[in-house]
Design a protein around this motif. Structure first.
Motif, mmCIF file in Angstrom:
data_model
loop_
_atom_site.group_PDB
_atom_site.id
_atom_site.type_symbol
_atom_site.label_atom_id
_atom_site.label_comp_id
_atom_site.label_asym_id
_atom_site.label_seq_id
_atom_site.Cartn_x
_atom_site.Cartn_y
_atom_site.Cartn_z
ATOM 1 N N HIS A 1 13.288 27.195 -21.994
ATOM 2 C CA HIS A 1 12.466 26.125 -22.493
ATOM 3 C C HIS A 1 13.159 25.761 -23.898
ATOM 4 O O HIS A 1 13.806 26.836 -24.549
ATOM 5 N N VAL B 1 12.457 23.303 -27.715
ATOM 6 C CA VAL B 1 11.754 22.498 -28.501
ATOM 7 C C VAL B 1 12.626 21.706 -29.589
ATOM 8 O O VAL B 1 13.406 22.572 -30.435
ATOM 9 N N ASP C 1 12.666 18.360 -18.911
ATOM 10 C CA ASP C 1 11.387 19.116 -19.930
ATOM 11 C C ASP C 1 11.616 19.624 -21.316
ATOM 12 O O ASP C 1 10.753 20.134 -21.797
ATOM 13 N N GLU D 1 11.064 19.476 -25.065
ATOM 14 C CA GLU D 1 10.190 18.974 -25.529
ATOM 15 C C GLU D 1 10.861 18.342 -27.141
ATOM 16 O O GLU D 1 11.414 19.031 -27.742
#
Length: 411
Positions: free
Chosen positions: A285, A287, A310, A312
């Motif tokens: 992940h 951000v 995905d 962010e």
């Protein structure tokens, strides 16, 4: 099913049964008995419709979103309950969702052959040499990183429009010569298949229940995403504010991503570091924090192009924009080094073993990194890169701005 084992541990009360397109006829004896003995059966409308009527058995179709059914299932704990799944419940199925909420010891799982297994059997493809993906409820862009010359892909479709959308996307990215096989109703009486080149696909819609097999063939100029970090700047949308590929490759090496980890990409610019972080593993992940709207648009475009939709995006300036974010495993600071409290906030956010990498091309930024190294330790490096460029009728070396890099592993 007894509610407690002889040793006092909870006995399985929840049966998770994989059901193929052939319905109950394809169930093994144990799976059949679990379905028949259940007081309540949960499943999709299609699966429930395949079961013969059974007096007194409660049958509940999945709500939307499906997670709303979890309290209903848990409320029946200790009573025989059955959940119907498609094929293998633990391969892009309901099994993973259930396992996050219930102990494995309380479940008895009887899988059926997955769509991947059935497709591989029909095509003669070794599964260990095939990339298995799902576009069921997922963005089409997720397939981009796996489009490589010679790759074999098996793709679970969202619905009957997926094959046409996938064929168009393959063609747009220079893979129009890829062999596309759509397998409908695998394992059922209506099983069918059709094969053609992606560029020649002409059907707007197929049966809703389908799996797509792709034998990738790249044409000259195909948009192939390299597997290693340091992709060229020209592959990204950017306004010049992008970590150069040589520096990016070094930064990713120091960030040392592991599977399932989260990165904060601060002063993200183009988002290139966050994109490349996510490309190292599908479970990762990132951000991206960036205050300029135009750059946020570039970050989102890059995330789609590279197949990591995905990623962010957070609009704002660090450290204020970091409030409420999930804790990171690693942090990259590409801009905003001189913002008061930023380095202190980032250092405090790192877990033991967490990695921080920050870069600077200014005297003020260098001073901030030197002070941070003096306070927290870590390693300071200086990267100087020159690229060959035309010089009159010859070729000369053009230096890029030297980059100061500070890296740290938290203790």
């Amino acid at each position: 099913m007894d509610s407690v084992n002889a040793d006092g541990t909870p006995a399985p009360w929840l049966a998770v049964v994989g059901l193929g397109d052939d319905g109950p006829a394809g169930l093994a004896p144990r799976a059949r008995s679990l379905v028949e003995e259940a007081g309540t059966v949960f499943g999709g409308e299609r699966h429930l419709g395949l079961l013969p009527e059974q007096s007194g058995q409660e049958r509940i179709p999945w709500p939307s979103p499906l997670t709303e059914a979890l309290p209903w299932i848990e409320a029946r704990r200790g009573r025989p309950v059955c959940v119907l799944a498609s094929g293998d419940p633990f391969w892009y199925g309901i099994g993973a969702t259930l396992a996050r909420h219930l102990p494995a010891a309380e479940m008895e799982v009887v899988p059926a052959p997955s769509a991947f297994s059935l497709a591989a059997a029909r095509l003669g493809w070794p599964l260990q040499e095939t990339r298995c993906l799902s576009l069921h409820g997922r963005a089409l862009e997720r397939i981009h990183p796996w489009l490589q010359e010679g790759a074999r892909l098996l793709v679970l479709s969202w619905d009957g429009t997926t094959p046409a959308a996938l064929a168009q996307r393959l063609t747009e990215r220079g893979f129009g010569g890829s062999r596309l096989t759509v397998l409908e109703h695998l394992g059922g009486t209506a099983e069918d298949r059709r094969t053609t080149r992606a560029a020649d696909w002409s059907e707007p819609e197929t049966a809703a229940l389908n799996t797509v097999a792709v034998e990738c063939r790249a044409e000259p100029g195909a948009r192939i995403i390299p597997r290693s970090p340091g992709r060229p700047e020209s592959a990204f949308h950017h306004d010049g504010n992008i970590t150069k590929r040589e520096v990016r490759a070094v930064a990713l090496a120091r960030l040392a991503p592991e599977s399932g980890e989260r990165l904060w990409d601060l002063g993200a610019g183009s988002g290139a570091v966050g994109v490349e972080w996510m490309l190292t593993d599908p479970a990762n992940h990132a951000v991206a924090v960036e205050h300029r709207t135009d750059r946020l648009e570039n970050i989102a475009a890059n995330a789609r192009e590279f197949g990591v939709p995905d990623l962010e995006c957070i609009q704002g300036r660090a450290p204020d924009a970091l409030a409420g974010l999930p804790d990171p495993d690693a942090i990259f600071i590409g801009g905003g080094l001189t913002s008061p409290g930023l380095l202190e906030r980032c250092h405090a956010a790192l877990p033991t073993g967490g990695r921080l990498v920050a870069t600077s091309v200014t005297v003020e930024g260098d001073a901030a990194l030197a002070a941070a190294a003096d306070r927290y330790g870590g390693e300071l490096s200086r990267l100087a890169v020159e690229r060959a460029e035309p010089l009159g009728g010859f070729t000369g070396w053009a230096p890029l701005r030297p980059v100061t890099l500070w890296s740290l592993v938290a203790e």
